[in-house]
Design a protein around this motif. Structure first.
Motif, PDB file in Angstrom:
ATOM      1  N   PRO A  41      21.110  67.320  40.826  1.00 35.80           N
ATOM      2  CA  PRO A  41      21.302  67.350  42.283  1.00 35.80           C
ATOM      3  C   PRO A  41      22.505  66.557  42.766  1.00 35.80           C
ATOM      4  CG  PRO A  41      19.510  65.879  41.709  1.00 35.80           C
ATOM      5  CD  PRO A  41      19.934  66.552  40.438  1.00 35.80           C
ATOM      6  N   HIS A  42      23.013  65.622  41.940  1.00 39.94           N
ATOM      7  CA  HIS A  42      24.129  64.778  42.341  1.00 39.94           C
ATOM      8  C   HIS A  42      25.093  64.620  41.166  1.00 39.94           C
ATOM      9  CE1 HIS A  42      21.908  63.575  45.983  1.00 39.94           C
ATOM     10  NE2 HIS A  42      20.851  63.433  45.194  1.00 39.94           N
ATOM     11  N   PRO A  43      26.341  64.260  41.412  1.00 36.82           N
ATOM     12  CA  PRO A  43      27.251  63.925  40.315  1.00 36.82           C
ATOM     13  C   PRO A  43      26.729  62.698  39.562  1.00 36.82           C
ATOM     14  CG  PRO A  43      28.470  64.311  42.342  1.00 36.82           C
ATOM     15  CD  PRO A  43      27.027  64.258  42.716  1.00 36.82           C
ATOM     16  N   PRO A  44      26.766  62.728  38.231  1.00 40.53           N
ATOM     17  CA  PRO A  44      26.143  61.631  37.463  1.00 40.53           C
ATOM     18  C   PRO A  44      26.900  60.303  37.561  1.00 40.53           C
ATOM     19  CG  PRO A  44      27.306  63.115  36.003  1.00 40.53           C
ATOM     20  CD  PRO A  44      27.339  63.756  37.353  1.00 40.53           C
ATOM     21  N   LEU A  45      28.178  60.342  37.938  1.00 47.75           N
ATOM     22  CA  LEU A  45      28.971  59.113  37.995  1.00 47.75           C
ATOM     23  C   LEU A  45      29.249  58.659  39.421  1.00 47.75           C
ATOM     24  CD1 LEU A  45      31.576  59.887  35.171  1.00 47.75           C
ATOM     25  CD2 LEU A  45      29.359  58.750  34.978  1.00 47.75           C
ATOM     26  N   ALA A  46      28.690  59.357  40.404  1.00 56.04           N
ATOM     27  CA  ALA A  46      28.948  59.012  41.803  1.00 56.04           C
ATOM     28  C   ALA A  46      28.285  57.679  42.145  1.00 56.04           C
ATOM     29  CB  ALA A  46      28.430  60.114  42.720  1.00 56.04           C
ATOM     30  N   VAL A  47      29.084  56.718  42.563  1.00 57.06           N
ATOM     31  CA  VAL A  47      28.602  55.364  42.887  1.00 57.06           C
ATOM     32  C   VAL A  47      28.387  55.246  44.388  1.00 57.06           C
ATOM     33  CG1 VAL A  47      29.175  52.911  42.840  1.00 57.06           C
ATOM     34  CG2 VAL A  47      29.730  54.372  40.874  1.00 57.06           C
ATOM     35  N   SER A  48      27.247  54.652  44.752  1.00 59.16           N
ATOM     36  CA  SER A  48      26.939  54.423  46.163  1.00 59.16           C
ATOM     37  C   SER A  48      26.186  53.104  46.284  1.00 59.16           C
ATOM     38  CB  SER A  48      26.101  55.572  46.734  1.00 59.16           C
ATOM     39  OG  SER A  48      25.777  55.337  48.084  1.00 59.16           O
ATOM     40  N   PRO A  49      26.910  51.982  46.384  1.00 59.82           N
ATOM     41  CA  PRO A  49      26.242  50.669  46.410  1.00 59.82           C
ATOM     42  C   PRO A  49      25.183  50.544  47.504  1.00 59.82           C
ATOM     43  CG  PRO A  49      28.611  50.408  46.125  1.00 59.82           C
ATOM     44  CD  PRO A  49      28.366  51.856  46.415  1.00 59.82           C
ATOM     45  N   ALA A  50      25.363  51.238  48.615  1.00 59.37           N
ATOM     46  CA  ALA A  50      24.383  51.149  49.697  1.00 59.37           C
ATOM     47  C   ALA A  50      23.038  51.748  49.303  1.00 59.37           C
ATOM     48  CB  ALA A  50      24.926  51.850  50.948  1.00 59.37           C
ATOM     49  N   GLU A  51      23.016  52.601  48.265  1.00 63.24           N
ATOM     50  CA  GLU A  51      21.774  53.253  47.844  1.00 63.24           C
ATOM     51  C   GLU A  51      21.246  52.700  46.518  1.00 63.24           C
ATOM     52  OE1 GLU A  51      22.719  57.388  47.691  1.00 63.24           O
ATOM     53  OE2 GLU A  51      22.558  57.656  49.861  1.00 63.24           O
ATOM     54  N   SER A  52      21.708  51.532  46.117  1.00 62.01           N
ATOM     55  CA  SER A  52      21.299  50.972  44.829  1.00 62.01           C
ATOM     56  C   SER A  52      19.823  50.573  44.838  1.00 62.01           C
ATOM     57  CB  SER A  52      22.162  49.758  44.496  1.00 62.01           C
ATOM     58  OG  SER A  52      22.025  48.749  45.476  1.00 62.01           O
ATOM     59  N   PHE A  53      19.206  50.689  43.677  1.00 62.39           N
ATOM     60  CA  PHE A  53      17.810  50.286  43.440  1.00 62.39           C
ATOM     61  C   PHE A  53      16.814  51.008  44.352  1.00 62.39           C
ATOM     62  CE2 PHE A  53      20.083  46.333  42.047  1.00 62.39           C
ATOM     63  CZ  PHE A  53      19.803  46.472  40.692  1.00 62.39           C
ATOM     64  N   GLN A  54      17.101  52.252  44.699  1.00 62.51           N
ATOM     65  CA  GLN A  54      16.129  53.017  45.474  1.00 62.51           C
ATOM     66  C   GLN A  54      15.031  53.530  44.553  1.00 62.51           C
ATOM     67  OE1 GLN A  54      17.458  56.124  48.037  1.00 62.51           O
ATOM     68  NE2 GLN A  54      18.862  54.828  49.206  1.00 62.51           N
ATOM     69  N   ALA A  55      13.795  53.329  44.984  1.00 60.45           N
ATOM     70  CA  ALA A  55      12.666  53.858  44.224  1.00 60.45           C
ATOM     71  C   ALA A  55      12.662  55.383  44.306  1.00 60.45           C
ATOM     72  CB  ALA A  55      11.363  53.290  44.777  1.00 60.45           C
ATOM     73  N   PRO A  56      11.946  56.073  43.394  1.00 60.34           N
ATOM     74  CA  PRO A  56      11.881  57.536  43.462  1.00 60.34           C
ATOM     75  C   PRO A  56      11.471  58.031  44.841  1.00 60.34           C
ATOM     76  CG  PRO A  56      10.922  56.758  41.411  1.00 60.34           C
ATOM     77  CD  PRO A  56      11.246  55.535  42.214  1.00 60.34           C
ATOM     78  N   ASN A  57      12.245  58.979  45.356  1.00 62.76           N
ATOM     79  CA  ASN A  57      11.984  59.528  46.687  1.00 62.76           C
ATOM     80  C   ASN A  57      12.431  60.981  46.717  1.00 62.76           C
ATOM     81  OD1 ASN A  57      14.921  59.556  47.495  1.00 62.76           O
ATOM     82  ND2 ASN A  57      14.645  57.334  47.251  1.00 62.76           N
ATOM     83  N   ALA A  58      12.362  61.595  47.886  1.00 61.65           N
ATOM     84  CA  ALA A  58      12.699  63.010  47.993  1.00 61.65           C
ATOM     85  C   ALA A  58      14.161  63.283  47.666  1.00 61.65           C
ATOM     86  CB  ALA A  58      12.370  63.521  49.400  1.00 61.65           C
ATOM     87  N   THR A  59      15.055  62.387  48.055  1.00 61.24           N
ATOM     88  CA  THR A  59      16.483  62.577  47.792  1.00 61.24           C
ATOM     89  C   THR A  59      16.833  62.264  46.345  1.00 61.24           C
ATOM     90  OG1 THR A  59      16.943  61.961  50.074  1.00 61.24           O
ATOM     91  CG2 THR A  59      18.800  61.942  48.544  1.00 61.24           C
ATOM     92  N   HIS A  60      16.211  61.236  45.805  1.00 61.75           N
ATOM     93  CA  HIS A  60      16.452  60.811  44.414  1.00 61.75           C
ATOM     94  C   HIS A  60      15.107  60.759  43.697  1.00 61.75           C
ATOM     95  CE1 HIS A  60      20.590  59.744  45.515  1.00 61.75           C
ATOM     96  NE2 HIS A  60      20.086  59.082  46.558  1.00 61.75           N
ATOM     97  N   PRO A  61      14.642  61.886  43.141  1.00 63.46           N
ATOM     98  CA  PRO A  61      13.291  61.935  42.543  1.00 63.46           C
ATOM     99  C   PRO A  61      13.053  60.914  41.439  1.00 63.46           C
ATOM    100  CG  PRO A  61      14.177  64.139  42.821  1.00 63.46           C
ATOM    101  CD  PRO A  61      15.306  63.194  43.124  1.00 63.46           C
ATOM    102  N   PHE A  62      14.118  60.508  40.723  1.00 63.65           N
ATOM    103  CA  PHE A  62      13.991  59.496  39.681  1.00 63.65           C
ATOM    104  C   PHE A  62      14.532  58.147  40.134  1.00 63.65           C
ATOM    105  CE2 PHE A  62      13.784  62.310  35.599  1.00 63.65           C
ATOM    106  CZ  PHE A  62      12.653  62.934  36.108  1.00 63.65           C
ATOM    107  N   GLY A  63      14.866  58.008  41.416  1.00 64.23           N
ATOM    108  CA  GLY A  63      15.415  56.758  41.919  1.00 64.23           C
ATOM    109  C   GLY A  63      16.896  56.626  41.629  1.00 64.23           C
ATOM    110  N   THR A  64      17.440  55.454  41.935  1.00 71.09           N
ATOM    111  CA  THR A  64      18.853  55.156  41.677  1.00 71.09           C
ATOM    112  C   THR A  64      18.969  53.869  40.877  1.00 71.09           C
ATOM    113  OG1 THR A  64      19.077  53.916  43.752  1.00 71.09           O
ATOM    114  CG2 THR A  64      19.552  56.276  43.836  1.00 71.09           C
ATOM    115  N   ASP A  65      20.136  53.661  40.267  1.00 70.61           N
ATOM    116  CA  ASP A  65      20.340  52.459  39.454  1.00 70.61           C
ATOM    117  C   ASP A  65      21.024  51.370  40.265  1.00 70.61           C
ATOM    118  OD1 ASP A  65      22.959  53.275  39.636  1.00 70.61           O
ATOM    119  OD2 ASP A  65      23.160  53.802  37.520  1.00 70.61           O
ATOM    120  N   ASP A  66      21.536  50.355  39.587  1.00 65.96           N
ATOM    121  CA  ASP A  66      22.125  49.204  40.271  1.00 65.96           C
ATOM    122  C   ASP A  66      23.426  49.550  40.982  1.00 65.96           C
ATOM    123  OD1 ASP A  66      23.088  49.694  37.688  1.00 65.96           O
ATOM    124  OD2 ASP A  66      23.903  47.674  37.503  1.00 65.96           O
ATOM    125  N   SER A  67      24.037  50.686  40.640  1.00 65.37           N
ATOM    126  CA  SER A  67      25.259  51.121  41.315  1.00 65.37           C
ATOM    127  C   SER A  67      25.007  52.256  42.302  1.00 65.37           C
ATOM    128  CB  SER A  67      26.306  51.568  40.288  1.00 65.37           C
ATOM    129  OG  SER A  67      26.666  50.496  39.433  1.00 65.37           O
TER     130      SER A  67
END
Length: 282
Positions: A41-67
């Protein structure tokens, strides 16, 4: 074909629920490896610090990492590298192992004895090293990288194939079928192509199916140690290592890549065991 034969053939091709599940998962994994850009659903290398450490949700089903990178997209793109390593390393290890095992178990003629003995010693020497230790030795010489991992996994898995082929060749050469073929006047190439190699390779091909999962796990272990593709490449082992410091804070960073590694291992094991049973009772 009689009804009895039709029922027997139907039983042979009927798949259990576990086998059907393994085939479905294998198809999905291959799809992730071949068409990750269509599934992620998203580019694998796209960095978005504002969305770091998001738990699994509708936009990011597996969550986001530290970047702020999408874990699901990275897991999908990681399938290409992990499965490529597993398949290529298994294929090359199989070719190398079959050749080495055939030489070690082959001709008993006097001129071939030194070659056979050298192949025997090489198999035992390689088999004496644990697979991970042998892989680390190869990478220490060549340096980290994708090519080094493929070579390392190939060398660490080939001895198992070689030992099995060696035993199969020796059993086949002393079998009644080979003795009968020799009495009928058949010579080396015909005997090897029709009797020896098919008998020796049958169990090895099943083992190679299991070997794909083993190769993926070994490659992930090397990636976890920082010896695989350099960051920020979406590689499952490297993702596990990146999520390790945040295990209590962001469990999804390790759980989902680790689950994919486990899933590959379980899938290849289920398919390999199924092929083994069907080959045994065919």
């Amino acid at each position: 074909m009689s009804s009895v034969h039709q029922k027997a053939a139907f039983r042979r091709v009927t798949l259990s629920p576990l086998e059907i599940g393994a085939v479905v998962v294998a198809v999905l994994l291959v799809a992730c490896a071949v068409l990750p850009q269509w599934l992620a659903p998203h580019p694998p290398l796209a960095v978005s610090p504002a969305e770091s450490f998001q738990a699994p949700n509708a936009t990011h089903p597996f969550g986001t990492d530290d970047s702020g990178r999408d874990i699901l997209s990275r897991v999908i793109f990681g399938a290409r590298e992990s499965l490529t390593i597993g398949l290529v390393a298994t294929l090359t290890g199989l070719v190398f192992g079959v050749a080495l095992g055939a030489v070690a178990g082959g001709s008993r003629s006097r001129w071939a004895a030194p070659i056979r003995l050298a192949a025997d010693r090489l198999i035992e020497a390689l088999f004496a090293f644990p697979g991970l230790l042998l892989a680390l030795l190869v990478i220490a010489v060549r340096g980290p990288g994708l090519a080094s991992i493929v070579i390392a996994v190939t060398i660490s898995t080939a001895p198992g194939y070689a030992r099995m082929v060696r035993g199969g060749v020796r059993r086949a050469l002393t079998s009644g079928a080979v003795e009968a073929a020799r009495l009928q006047g058949d010579r080396g190439p015909r005997i090897w192509s029709l009797l020896v190699l098919p008998e020796a390779l049958r169990p090895v091909l099943v083992l190679a199916t299991l070997g794909v999962g083993h190769a993926v796990i070994l490659a992930a272990a090397l990636g976890f140690l920082g010896l695989g593709a350099p960051p920020p490449a979406p590689e499952w082992g490297a993702m596990l290592n990146a999520g390790r410091p945040y295990l209590t804070q962001a469990w999804w960073m390790t759980v989902f890549p680790g689950s994919m590694i486990l899933l590959v291992g379980l899938t290849t094991t289920a398919i390999g065991r199924s092929l083994e049973r069907r080959g045994r009772f065919a």
